[in-house]
Scaffold this motif. Structure first.
Motif, PDB file in Angstrom:
ATOM      1  N   SER A   1       0.774  -1.240   0.000  1.00  0.00           N
ATOM      2  CA  SER A   1       0.000   0.000   0.000  1.00  0.00           C
ATOM      3  C   SER A   1       0.813   1.302   0.000  1.00  0.00           C
ATOM      4  O   SER A   1       0.269   2.353  -0.299  1.00  0.00           O
ATOM      5  N   HIS A   2       2.084   1.257   0.350  1.00  0.00           N
ATOM      6  CA  HIS A   2       2.842   2.513   0.502  1.00  0.00           C
ATOM      7  C   HIS A   2       2.773   3.362  -0.766  1.00  0.00           C
ATOM      8  O   HIS A   2       2.800   2.830  -1.870  1.00  0.00           O
ATOM      9  N   ARG A   3       2.720   4.664  -0.572  1.00  0.00           N
ATOM     10  CA  ARG A   3       2.388   5.499  -1.723  1.00  0.00           C
ATOM     11  C   ARG A   3       3.489   5.571  -2.788  1.00  0.00           C
ATOM     12  O   ARG A   3       3.226   5.923  -3.927  1.00  0.00           O
ATOM     13  N   ASP A   4       4.725   5.205  -2.402  1.00  0.00           N
ATOM     14  CA  ASP A   4       5.761   5.136  -3.435  1.00  0.00           C
ATOM     15  C   ASP A   4       5.526   3.941  -4.365  1.00  0.00           C
ATOM     16  O   ASP A   4       6.281   3.737  -5.324  1.00  0.00           O
ATOM     17  N   HIS A   5       4.453   3.158  -4.085  1.00  0.00           N
ATOM     18  CA  HIS A   5       4.068   2.036  -4.950  1.00  0.00           C
ATOM     19  C   HIS A   5       2.633   2.167  -5.455  1.00  0.00           C
ATOM     20  O   HIS A   5       2.226   1.433  -6.351  1.00  0.00           O
ATOM     21  N   THR A   6       1.864   3.055  -4.840  1.00  0.00           N
ATOM     22  CA  THR A   6       0.433   3.124  -5.169  1.00  0.00           C
ATOM     23  C   THR A   6      -0.074   4.540  -5.498  1.00  0.00           C
ATOM     24  O   THR A   6      -1.192   4.681  -5.981  1.00  0.00           O
TER      25      THR A   6
ATOM     26  N   GLY B   1       7.373  -9.689   3.985  1.00  0.00           N
ATOM     27  CA  GLY B   1       7.884  -9.348   5.313  1.00  0.00           C
ATOM     28  C   GLY B   1       8.109  -7.861   5.526  1.00  0.00           C
ATOM     29  O   GLY B   1       8.692  -7.454   6.528  1.00  0.00           O
ATOM     30  N   HIS B   2       7.624  -7.028   4.591  1.00  0.00           N
ATOM     31  CA  HIS B   2       7.874  -5.577   4.665  1.00  0.00           C
ATOM     32  C   HIS B   2       6.788  -4.851   5.459  1.00  0.00           C
ATOM     33  O   HIS B   2       7.071  -3.942   6.221  1.00  0.00           O
ATOM     34  N   CYS B   3       5.539  -5.230   5.241  1.00  0.00           N
ATOM     35  CA  CYS B   3       4.423  -4.675   6.008  1.00  0.00           C
ATOM     36  C   CYS B   3       3.224  -5.594   5.778  1.00  0.00           C
ATOM     37  O   CYS B   3       3.306  -6.512   4.954  1.00  0.00           O
TER      38      CYS B   3
ATOM     39  N   GLY C   1       9.029  -6.421  -4.921  1.00  0.00           N
ATOM     40  CA  GLY C   1       8.360  -5.392  -4.116  1.00  0.00           C
ATOM     41  C   GLY C   1       9.343  -4.945  -3.053  1.00  0.00           C
ATOM     42  O   GLY C   1      10.557  -5.103  -3.214  1.00  0.00           O
ATOM     43  N   ASP C   2       8.849  -4.391  -1.950  1.00  0.00           N
ATOM     44  CA  ASP C   2       9.728  -4.038  -0.828  1.00  0.00           C
ATOM     45  C   ASP C   2       9.867  -5.292   0.023  1.00  0.00           C
ATOM     46  O   ASP C   2       8.866  -5.793   0.543  1.00  0.00           O
ATOM     47  N   TYR C   3      11.075  -5.780   0.137  1.00  0.00           N
ATOM     48  CA  TYR C   3      11.305  -7.148   0.617  1.00  0.00           C
ATOM     49  C   TYR C   3      12.180  -7.165   1.862  1.00  0.00           C
ATOM     50  O   TYR C   3      13.187  -6.455   1.924  1.00  0.00           O
TER      51      TYR C   3
HETATM   52 ZN   LIG Z   1       7.072   0.099   1.350  1.00  0.00          ZN
END
Ligand SMILES: [Zn+2]
Ligand SMILES: [Zn+2]
Length: 357
Positions: free
Chosen positions: A59-64, A120-122, A141-143
């Motif tokens: 969900s983080h905005r740097d991805h969404t 495992g990031h969030c 993704g963010d890993y």
């Molecule tokens: Zn993130």
């Protein structure tokens, strides 16, 4: 097939990749920049129309942040994401396809399948292993492996012709070293009985650090949380899917709900204002000069976190919820990945914006 970097390499946020073959095309994440300008990805209208699917890692905005932009520009395909990601999003796309945790192998078209796992990031964060037109694309993704709160389905022995891997931190250390450093720094800031303020994101590292502090300090340094983070604890703490089993066995009472005002000596306070952009956060810090302030994530171009850090009022010790450069190399070595595009790193940009694989 061809991968186009639309943002996220040598960039601040704005993670977005466009992949195109002879018959299929898709987009991996659609983030905006975190430099305060909310820049959208470099993706053409034609590419947006061409793409059949949009895969969202978390969900983080740097991805969404740019999902809405893509939809406004004419993207009509399904947006794939986990149920937790959907819950956390402000803008919820109409054509969402929720990933089913009981069936992590999904056939979208006869020659287009996707396998996914937890990063495992969030809560809600997933990686994708996409097989299309006989080629394999891995997107991490963010890993983060071995997080204290979130579960990761560690990626091993996977073959990918193209791998886009989180390499956010230009460091040689690994996660354990960084976590230890955060604990030591927290302890030294509370030395002499000072309270400690930990500004964090609403969704992400706060619960991971809280669990570690609870494990290491116990009753010596009780942990309090902003209502938003405490509610996340109530929501996720006993839910098994994205969280470790041993965490779900802990009572909710190990953390306390905080009114964002009261401070006691030697207690730890998680504040859900990572960049200290709220006036009340700044007032709290200014009114309590003896309180330590420990920043543990990226310091962005908005909010006052940067000013406090520059003036020495706040200190910084990185909490790992991404991969270090060394760990990106470790992941590459643990899999069969001949072509790796490291992303999420502000400083490193590949020589080309596109790769044929
Ligand atoms: Zn993130
Ligand atoms: Zn990110």
């Amino acid at each position: 097939m061809q991968l186009y970097i639309a943002g996220g390499c040598g960039d601040e946020g704005r993670n977005c990749f466009y992949v195109e073959g002879d018959r299929h095309a898709f987009i991996l994440d659609a983030g905006t920049s975190t430099d305060g300008f909310d820049r959208v990805p470099d993706i053409s209208t034609e590419q947006i129309h061409q793409a059949e699917y949009l895969f969202i890692s978390h969900s983080h905005r740097d991805h969404t942040g740019a999902i809405e932009y893509l939809v406004k520009k004419g993207f009509t395909g399904p947006v794939l994401m986990s149920n937790q990601t959907y819950r956390q999003l402000h803008y919820k796309p109409q054509n969402t396809m929720i990933l089913d945790s009981t069936a992590p192998d999904l056939e979208l078209e006869p020659d287009f399948t996707v396998h996914w796992g937890r990063t495992g990031h969030c809560a809600g964060a997933v990686w994708f292993d996409i097989s299309v037109e006989g080629r394999h694309v891995f997107y991490s993704g963010d890993y983060r492996e071995n997080d204290t709160f979130y579960r990761c389905d560690a990626v091993r022995g996977l073959h990918a012709d193209m791998a886009v891997i989180d390499a956010a931190y230009s460091r040689k250390e690994r996660g354990d070293d960084l976590r230890r450093a955060v604990v030591e720094r927290a302890e030294s800031l509370m030395d002499g009985g000072h309270p400690l303020l930990m500004p964090v994101h609403h969704y992400g590292r706060g619960l991971s650090m809280g669990i570690l502090f609870h494990k290491v300090f116990g009753e010596k340094h009780p942990v309090h949380m902003s209502p938003k983070l405490y509610d996340e604890w109530l929501r996720l703490g006993h839910r098994k899917y994205f969280v470790h089993d041993e965490v779900t066995e802990l009572p909710f009472s190990i953390f306390q709900r905080w009114d964002e005002k009261t401070l006691e000596p030697g207690h730890i306070y998680f504040l859900t204002d990572a960049q200290l952009s709220r006036a009340s956060s700044r007032e709290l810090i200014e009114a309590h000069p003896d309180m330590g302030v420990l920043l543990t994530g990226s310091i962005h171009g908005y909010g006052k976190a940067q000013c406090f850090y520059r003036s020495g009022r706040a200190v910084f010790s990185l909490w790992p919820n991404h991969l270090t450069w060394q760990e990106m190399e470790d992941l590459r070595a643990a899999n069969d990945m001949p072509l790796v595009v490291p992303f999420h790193n502000k400083k490193v940009k590949p020589e080309s914006d596109s790769f044929v694989f």
